[in-house]
Design a protein around this motif. Structure first.
Motif, PDB file in Angstrom:
ATOM      1  N   GLN A   1       0.823  -1.208   0.000  1.00 57.69           N
ATOM      2  CA  GLN A   1       0.000   0.000   0.000  1.00 57.69           C
ATOM      3  C   GLN A   1       0.862   1.265   0.000  1.00 57.69           C
ATOM      4  O   GLN A   1       0.511   2.256  -0.642  1.00 57.69           O
ATOM      5  CB  GLN A   1      -0.962  -0.003   1.189  1.00 57.69           C
TER       6      GLN A   1
ATOM      7  N   ALA B   1       0.613   4.264  -2.866  1.00 57.39           N
ATOM      8  CA  ALA B   1       0.472   5.687  -2.529  1.00 57.39           C
ATOM      9  C   ALA B   1       1.654   6.495  -3.046  1.00 57.39           C
ATOM     10  O   ALA B   1       1.478   7.585  -3.598  1.00 57.39           O
ATOM     11  CB  ALA B   1       0.324   5.856  -1.016  1.00 57.39           C
TER      12      ALA B   1
ATOM     13  N   VAL C   1      -5.564   6.174  -4.101  1.00 53.58           N
ATOM     14  CA  VAL C   1      -5.205   4.863  -3.556  1.00 53.58           C
ATOM     15  C   VAL C   1      -6.462   4.032  -3.322  1.00 53.58           C
ATOM     16  O   VAL C   1      -6.501   2.841  -3.638  1.00 53.58           O
ATOM     17  CB  VAL C   1      -4.375   5.012  -2.263  1.00 53.58           C
TER      18      VAL C   1
END
Length: 153
Positions: A40, A44, A64
């Motif tokens: 993640q 981002a 995102v």
């Protein structure tokens, strides 16, 4: 490595898609771990690096979330982690990637490129085109179903 025949390959379905996704993601996560970031965080950071102008935290959260369907609070925590790692920096009301952040994305891409070539290599162009069409359709339909599920009634 053996290549499945048409008699041994199951029809594409959600399970097959999930298994392929998690196998490929596992490869990427292994590489990302060597660079000290999570999946993640990479999503981002890539959104911030690829933006033409610095983004607000809300804009990055939205990008995102559109990609990974994660909880906005989790994404905000991810942005905080990237700030703490020095990969993003606050610039007034915006976040922008630091030099280290800008260098990390191509470094990860360079490291995964030969693996990606081995994974996708030899797949006929017509199969890739068909798979691309099916995946785009599945994504669009799943996004529509998710929107219906999450829209207040």
């Amino acid at each position: 490595m053996t290549t499945p025949t048409s008699n041994t390959v199951p029809a594409a379905d959600s399970r097959a898609l999930g298994l392929a996704h998690y196998a490929a993601r596992g490869v990427l996560e292994h590489v990302l771990a060597r660079h000290g970031i999570t999946f993640q965080q990479q999503i981002a950071l890539r959104a911030a690096v690829s933006a033409d102008v610095p983004q607000t935290p809300d804009a990055l959260v939205a990008q995102v979330r559109d990609s990974v369907k994660a909880d906005p609070d989790d994404i905000r925590a991810t942005l905080d982690e990237l700030l703490a790692k020095g990969l993003l920096v606050a610039d007034g009301a915006h976040l922008r990637p630091t030099a280290a952040g800008r260098e990390l994305i191509p470094a990860v891409s360079a490291e995964t490129a030969p693996i990606t070539a081995r994974i996708w290599g030899g797949v006929p162009a017509e199969d890739l085109a068909a798979a691309g069409r099916v995946l785009a359709l599945v994504k669009d339909r799943a996004n529509a179903e998710l929107a219906a599920l999450t829209t207040p009634r």
